[in-house]
Design a protein around this motif. Structure first.
Motif, PDB file in Angstrom:
ATOM      1  N   GLN A  93       0.847  -1.181   0.000  1.00 13.45           N
ATOM      2  CA  GLN A  93       0.000   0.000   0.000  1.00 13.45           C
ATOM      3  C   GLN A  93       0.888   1.238   0.000  1.00 13.45           C
ATOM      4  O   GLN A  93       2.011   1.202   0.474  1.00 13.45           O
ATOM      5  CB  GLN A  93      -0.877   0.012   1.260  1.00 13.45           C
ATOM      6  CG  GLN A  93      -1.833  -1.156   1.334  1.00 13.45           C
ATOM      7  CD  GLN A  93      -2.858  -1.105   0.213  1.00 13.45           C
ATOM      8  OE1 GLN A  93      -3.376  -0.051  -0.107  1.00 13.45           O
ATOM      9  NE2 GLN A  93      -3.129  -2.244  -0.369  1.00 13.45           N
ATOM     10  N   PRO A  94       0.388   2.349  -0.514  1.00 11.53           N
ATOM     11  CA  PRO A  94       1.169   3.591  -0.445  1.00 11.53           C
ATOM     12  C   PRO A  94       1.442   3.967   1.013  1.00 11.53           C
ATOM     13  O   PRO A  94       0.663   3.594   1.899  1.00 11.53           O
ATOM     14  CB  PRO A  94       0.258   4.631  -1.095  1.00 11.53           C
ATOM     15  CG  PRO A  94      -0.799   3.869  -1.810  1.00 11.53           C
ATOM     16  CD  PRO A  94      -0.891   2.528  -1.156  1.00 11.53           C
ATOM     17  N   PRO A  95       2.548   4.676   1.277  1.00  9.63           N
ATOM     18  CA  PRO A  95       2.821   5.100   2.659  1.00  9.63           C
ATOM     19  C   PRO A  95       1.643   5.895   3.224  1.00  9.63           C
ATOM     20  O   PRO A  95       0.996   6.660   2.511  1.00  9.63           O
ATOM     21  CB  PRO A  95       4.058   5.984   2.529  1.00  9.63           C
ATOM     22  CG  PRO A  95       4.664   5.599   1.230  1.00  9.63           C
ATOM     23  CD  PRO A  95       3.548   5.134   0.350  1.00  9.63           C
ATOM     24  N   ARG A  96       1.377   5.687   4.485  1.00  9.75           N
ATOM     25  CA  ARG A  96       0.290   6.398   5.157  1.00  9.75           C
ATOM     26  C   ARG A  96       0.825   7.133   6.367  1.00  9.75           C
ATOM     27  O   ARG A  96       1.681   6.615   7.076  1.00  9.75           O
ATOM     28  CB  ARG A  96      -0.786   5.399   5.604  1.00  9.75           C
ATOM     29  CG  ARG A  96      -1.452   4.741   4.429  1.00  9.75           C
ATOM     30  CD  ARG A  96      -2.603   3.883   4.856  1.00  9.75           C
ATOM     31  NE  ARG A  96      -3.189   3.280   3.656  1.00  9.75           N
ATOM     32  CZ  ARG A  96      -3.800   2.140   3.643  1.00  9.75           C
ATOM     33  NH1 ARG A  96      -3.957   1.460   4.748  1.00  9.75           N
ATOM     34  NH2 ARG A  96      -4.289   1.673   2.524  1.00  9.75           N
ATOM     35  N   ASP A  97       0.331   8.306   6.567  1.00 10.67           N
ATOM     36  CA  ASP A  97       0.725   9.122   7.718  1.00 10.67           C
ATOM     37  C   ASP A  97       2.234   9.322   7.777  1.00 10.67           C
ATOM     38  O   ASP A  97       2.819   9.400   8.853  1.00 10.67           O
ATOM     39  CB  ASP A  97       0.227   8.498   9.024  1.00 10.67           C
ATOM     40  CG  ASP A  97      -1.279   8.339   9.054  1.00 10.67           C
ATOM     41  OD1 ASP A  97      -1.981   9.240   8.550  1.00 10.67           O
ATOM     42  OD2 ASP A  97      -1.751   7.303   9.569  1.00 10.67           O
ATOM     43  N   GLY A  98       2.893   9.331   6.613  1.00 10.23           N
ATOM     44  CA  GLY A  98       4.328   9.567   6.575  1.00 10.23           C
ATOM     45  C   GLY A  98       5.166   8.398   7.049  1.00 10.23           C
ATOM     46  O   GLY A  98       6.365   8.510   7.220  1.00 10.23           O
ATOM     47  N   ARG A  99       4.546   7.231   7.245  1.00 11.11           N
ATOM     48  CA  ARG A  99       5.291   6.059   7.728  1.00 11.11           C
ATOM     49  C   ARG A  99       5.763   5.212   6.558  1.00 11.11           C
ATOM     50  O   ARG A  99       5.055   5.051   5.571  1.00 11.11           O
ATOM     51  CB  ARG A  99       4.411   5.202   8.637  1.00 11.11           C
ATOM     52  CG  ARG A  99       4.080   5.883   9.943  1.00 11.11           C
ATOM     53  CD  ARG A  99       3.245   4.984  10.781  1.00 11.11           C
ATOM     54  NE  ARG A  99       2.002   4.730  10.029  1.00 11.11           N
ATOM     55  CZ  ARG A  99       0.993   4.051  10.498  1.00 11.11           C
ATOM     56  NH1 ARG A  99       1.045   3.520  11.698  1.00 11.11           N
ATOM     57  NH2 ARG A  99      -0.083   3.857   9.769  1.00 11.11           N
ATOM     58  N   TRP A 100       6.944   4.650   6.700  1.00 13.55           N
ATOM     59  CA  TRP A 100       7.472   3.743   5.696  1.00 13.55           C
ATOM     60  C   TRP A 100       6.755   2.410   5.811  1.00 13.55           C
ATOM     61  O   TRP A 100       6.380   1.988   6.900  1.00 13.55           O
ATOM     62  CB  TRP A 100       8.950   3.498   5.945  1.00 13.55           C
ATOM     63  CG  TRP A 100       9.826   4.630   5.538  1.00 13.55           C
ATOM     64  CD1 TRP A 100       9.693   5.934   5.889  1.00 13.55           C
ATOM     65  CD2 TRP A 100      10.971   4.549   4.717  1.00 13.55           C
ATOM     66  NE1 TRP A 100      10.682   6.677   5.344  1.00 13.55           N
ATOM     67  CE2 TRP A 100      11.490   5.842   4.619  1.00 13.55           C
ATOM     68  CE3 TRP A 100      11.602   3.510   4.071  1.00 13.55           C
ATOM     69  CZ2 TRP A 100      12.628   6.118   3.873  1.00 13.55           C
ATOM     70  CZ3 TRP A 100      12.738   3.787   3.341  1.00 13.55           C
ATOM     71  CH2 TRP A 100      13.229   5.078   3.245  1.00 13.55           C
ATOM     72  N   ASN A 101       6.607   1.736   4.701  1.00  5.83           N
ATOM     73  CA  ASN A 101       6.070   0.381   4.763  1.00  5.83           C
ATOM     74  C   ASN A 101       7.219  -0.622   4.619  1.00  5.83           C
ATOM     75  O   ASN A 101       8.351  -0.251   4.313  1.00  5.83           O
ATOM     76  CB  ASN A 101       4.981   0.171   3.705  1.00  5.83           C
ATOM     77  CG  ASN A 101       5.468   0.432   2.299  1.00  5.83           C
ATOM     78  OD1 ASN A 101       6.587   0.096   1.951  1.00  5.83           O
ATOM     79  ND2 ASN A 101       4.630   1.037   1.485  1.00  5.83           N
TER      80      ASN A 101
END
Length: 69
Positions: free
Chosen positions: A46-54
């Motif tokens: 999924q695309p990064p969310r809330d500036g967090r790396w996946n």
């Protein structure tokens, strides 16, 4: 510097050289197991969310460091 010989080359009996999509497809069809230097991804992340790396981004970022001799 790019790697010219990988776990896929070894499995398929290929000489050192560029990694191709056909090589990846054949290794996947052969059910080549994951190892320290091979990590299959079944689905794109999924695309990064809330500036967090996946995890995928971390794996890709770590790849060049793990290839150094």
């Amino acid at each position: 510097m790019a790697r010219t010989w990988t776990r896929l080359h070894e499995h398929l009996g290929c000489p050192p050289g560029p990694l191709t999509f056909d090589m990846v497809r054949q290794a996947a069809a052969d059910n080549l197991e994951e190892s320290d230097d091979l990590d299959w991804k079944e689905m794109l992340p999924q695309p990064p969310r809330d500036g967090r790396w996946n995890e995928f981004a971390k794996d890709v970022a770590a790849s060049p460091r793990s290839c150094r001799a």
